[in-house]
Design a protein around this motif. Structure first.
Motif, PDB file in Angstrom:
ATOM      1  N   VAL A  27       8.334   5.487  -1.954  1.00 45.06           N
ATOM      2  CA  VAL A  27       8.783   3.701  -1.967  1.00 45.06           C
ATOM      3  C   VAL A  27       8.340   3.139  -3.114  1.00 45.06           C
ATOM      4  N   ALA A  28       9.231   1.942  -3.529  1.00 47.18           N
ATOM      5  CA  ALA A  28       8.483   1.346  -4.080  1.00 47.18           C
ATOM      6  C   ALA A  28       9.487  -0.279  -3.894  1.00 47.18           C
ATOM      7  N   LEU A  29       7.947  -0.909  -3.783  1.00 45.71           N
ATOM      8  CA  LEU A  29       8.357  -2.649  -3.720  1.00 45.71           C
ATOM      9  C   LEU A  29       8.998  -3.766  -4.355  1.00 45.71           C
ATOM     10  N   ARG A  30       9.651  -3.444  -5.047  1.00 48.38           N
ATOM     11  CA  ARG A  30      10.575  -4.357  -6.338  1.00 48.38           C
ATOM     12  C   ARG A  30      11.222  -3.772  -6.787  1.00 48.38           C
ATOM     13  N   ARG A  55       0.564  -1.158  -0.334  1.00 52.30           N
ATOM     14  CA  ARG A  55      -0.229  -0.096   0.121  1.00 52.30           C
ATOM     15  C   ARG A  55       0.773   1.323  -0.062  1.00 52.30           C
ATOM     16  N   TYR A  56       2.069   1.301   0.311  1.00 53.77           N
ATOM     17  CA  TYR A  56       3.186   2.559   1.086  1.00 53.77           C
ATOM     18  C   TYR A  56       3.425   2.529  -0.649  1.00 53.77           C
ATOM     19  N   ALA A  57       2.988   1.771  -1.455  1.00 51.00           N
ATOM     20  CA  ALA A  57       3.992   2.034  -2.819  1.00 51.00           C
ATOM     21  C   ALA A  57       2.853   2.115  -3.847  1.00 51.00           C
ATOM     22  N   VAL A  58       1.418   1.986  -3.942  1.00 60.01           N
ATOM     23  CA  VAL A  58       0.233   2.463  -4.107  1.00 60.01           C
ATOM     24  C   VAL A  58      -0.248   3.506  -3.959  1.00 60.01           C
ATOM     25  N   ASP A  59      -0.097   3.439  -2.865  1.00 61.41           N
ATOM     26  CA  ASP A  59      -0.788   5.088  -2.866  1.00 61.41           C
ATOM     27  C   ASP A  59       0.023   6.164  -1.911  1.00 61.41           C
ATOM     28  N   LYS A  60       0.186   6.957  -2.870  1.00 65.52           N
ATOM     29  CA  LYS A  60       0.823   7.787  -2.412  1.00 65.52           C
ATOM     30  C   LYS A  60       0.666   8.859  -0.918  1.00 65.52           C
ATOM     31  N   ALA A  61      -0.606   9.058  -0.508  1.00 66.88           N
ATOM     32  CA  ALA A  61      -0.931   9.468   0.211  1.00 66.88           C
ATOM     33  C   ALA A  61      -0.831   8.783   1.256  1.00 66.88           C
ATOM     34  N   HIS A  62      -0.483   7.356   1.692  1.00 68.77           N
ATOM     35  CA  HIS A  62      -0.969   6.429   2.170  1.00 68.77           C
ATOM     36  C   HIS A  62       0.324   6.461   2.972  1.00 68.77           C
ATOM     37  N   GLN A  63       1.602   6.425   1.648  1.00 67.99           N
ATOM     38  CA  GLN A  63       3.180   6.523   2.092  1.00 67.99           C
ATOM     39  C   GLN A  63       3.321   7.870   3.021  1.00 67.99           C
ATOM     40  N   ARG A  64       2.874   9.505   2.115  1.00 67.07           N
ATOM     41  CA  ARG A  64       3.521   9.981   2.663  1.00 67.07           C
ATOM     42  C   ARG A  64       2.690  10.368   4.036  1.00 67.07           C
ATOM     43  N   ARG A  65       0.956  10.052   5.345  1.00 67.76           N
ATOM     44  CA  ARG A  65       1.101  10.094   6.094  1.00 67.76           C
ATOM     45  C   ARG A  65       1.763   8.372   7.318  1.00 67.76           C
ATOM     46  N   LEU A  80      13.466  -2.997  -1.722  1.00 74.72           N
ATOM     47  CA  LEU A  80      12.607  -1.743  -1.447  1.00 74.72           C
ATOM     48  C   LEU A  80      13.434  -0.962  -2.072  1.00 74.72           C
ATOM     49  N   ALA A  81      12.902   0.234  -2.944  1.00 75.01           N
ATOM     50  CA  ALA A  81      13.318   1.663  -3.285  1.00 75.01           C
ATOM     51  C   ALA A  81      12.831   2.454  -2.284  1.00 75.01           C
ATOM     52  N   ILE A  82      14.302   3.247  -1.707  1.00 70.32           N
ATOM     53  CA  ILE A  82      13.790   4.906  -1.732  1.00 70.32           C
ATOM     54  C   ILE A  82      14.572   6.228  -1.895  1.00 70.32           C
ATOM     55  N   GLU A  83      13.373   6.962  -2.825  1.00 75.34           N
ATOM     56  CA  GLU A  83      13.325   7.985  -3.605  1.00 75.34           C
ATOM     57  C   GLU A  83      13.350   8.421  -2.488  1.00 75.34           C
TER      58      GLU A  83
END
Ligand code: ADP
Length: 385
Positions: free
Chosen positions: A274-277, A105-115, A258-261
């Motif tokens: 973040v990307a999970l792949r 969900r952290y990669a699919v949804d940028k709003a969820h990731q930021r929160r 996990l990739a973190i930009e």
């Protein structure tokens, strides 16, 4: 239904999607005692050529997902354009999915990731999440900014698609309404970037991690064109990136890559994404690291111990190949000494990501020059930064 990976024997890994990342997973699987099955929309997708088995189906079709789940030990991903409810449903029925839906969900949804990252005290741009331009929070937020914001679709964007840079307030409001038709919209401060860097973390089922070295990513028109190892940034940033990388990996329960930009700014590192792949910022690891990101992703999701992520050369440069007006020629790039060519097997089309080239070396500038020689021989549309 699958009971999960066995400790020995060939582990069957199912990949949702069959693009270039799955193609490179297929290549990496050889010799690891793993069998890769891809769920592909057509027989023309890049991974069909390298994987062991292909199932034809839409990644958002539950029956296609079920067929994949039934034929493998563990399911993983080539992209995050998936329906999380369907992935949760697979998990609820006992399918082993790595990374799991709550991490994904952290990669699919940028709003969820930021929160989520903000709540964990991690550095993110200031932001609001809105559903229309009339949201009162938005007005107050825009009033607090010195530069116009960046407006992003919370779900479904990639390679700069779904990321807008309005020139002023009216354009920003119009951008919000334009994107809101598709769901929540993330509106964030536009930061002044000194550079952009990426940290890759491989995380195993037991929580152990392997950290790849920090790299610089060079973007044009919101799309990554070049990746350079070592990162051209302060040692303190490299240390901080590793700390944040490990923290995010365990916070979200990542398994696999996990990739973190990050944005490098005057206030230090700020997490962009973040990307999970396996990630574009890690393609250089195929030749440039002891264990590539593709091998480590597969090892991790298969429940195996991770491989060594350390680099094999002092410098590496990867350049993405994007289709230009004339058809590209990977063969011409292979003739440039020292250039490793990766052709994704896609039909040429202007603007399409077709492949990448990597060069290893002792000297950063010389490595960069050779990589661009290869990329230009290939016929990329992108130009040297
Ligand atoms: P995508 O998910 O499509 O890759 P990103 O959110 O990573 O999109 O944005 C693409 C690029 O746009 C970033 O790499 C960066 O260059 C630029 N960008 C995005 N957000 C900001 C921001 N808040 N401030 C400044 N530049 C940004």
């Amino acid at each position: 239904m699958s009971s999960g990976p066995q400790p020995s024997g060939d582990v069957r890994v199912g990949v949702i999607g069959a693009g270039q990342l799955a193609r490179m997973m297929g290549e990496a699987a050889r010799g690891l005692g793993l069998r890769v099955t891809v769920l592909s929309a057509t027989m023309e997708e890049p991974a069909v050529a390298t994987c062991d088995d292909v199932l034809i189906g839409d990644p958002k079709d539950q029956s296609a997902l079920d067929r994949l789940a039934q034929s493998v030990d563990v399911v993983t991903f080539d992209h995050e354009l998936v329906d999380l409810d369907q992935i949760e449903d697979l998990e609820a029925r006992g399918v082993v999915v790595r990374p799991c839906a709550s991490a994904l969900r952290y990669a699919v949804d940028k709003a969820h990731q930021r929160r989520g990252l903000l709540a964990a005290g991690l550095p993110v741009p200031r932001f609001v999440v809105v559903s229309s331009s009339s949201d009162p929070q938005l007005v107050a937020f825009l009033d607090s900014l010195t530069l116009p914001p960046v407006v992003k679709t919370a779900r479904g964007g990639y390679d700069g698609r779904g990321v807008l840079f309005p020139a002023g307030r009216d354009e920003a409001l119009a951008a919000v309404d334009g994107l809101a038709a598709a769901g929540e919209v993330l509106v964030e401060e536009r930061l002044e970037l000194q550079s952009e860097v990426a940290q890759l973390v491989a995380r195993a089922v037991d929580g152990s991690v392997a950290l790849y070295p920090l790299v610089t990513t060079v973007q044009h028109d919101a799309m990554c064109v070049e990746v350079r190892y070592p990162a051209e940034t302060l040692q303190a940033h490299a240390q901080r990136a590793e700390e944040i990388g490990e923290q995010i990996a365990s916070l979200i329960g990542a398994v696999g890559i996990l990739a973190i930009e990050f944005f490098v700014t005057s206030r230090g590192l700020v997490v962009n994404e973040v990307a999970l792949r396996p990630h574009n910022s890690g393609h250089w690891t195929i030749e440039g690291a002891q264990t590539s990101q593709f091998a480590n992703h597969l090892l991790a999701v298969a429940g195996r111990p991770l491989g060594d992520a350390s680099p094999v050369a002092p410098c590496a440069v990867m350049v993405n190949i994007v289709g230009a007006e004339r058809p590209s020629s990977p063969g011409a790039a292979s003739e440039v000494p020292g250039v490793f060519v990766h052709d994704y097997g896609k039909a040429w089309r202007p603007g399409r990501k077709l492949g990448h080239v990597t060069v290893l070396g002792d000297d950063a500038q010389a490595t960069h020059v050779t990589a661009w020689k290869g990329a230009l021989a290939y016929g990329t549309r992108t130009r040297e930064a």
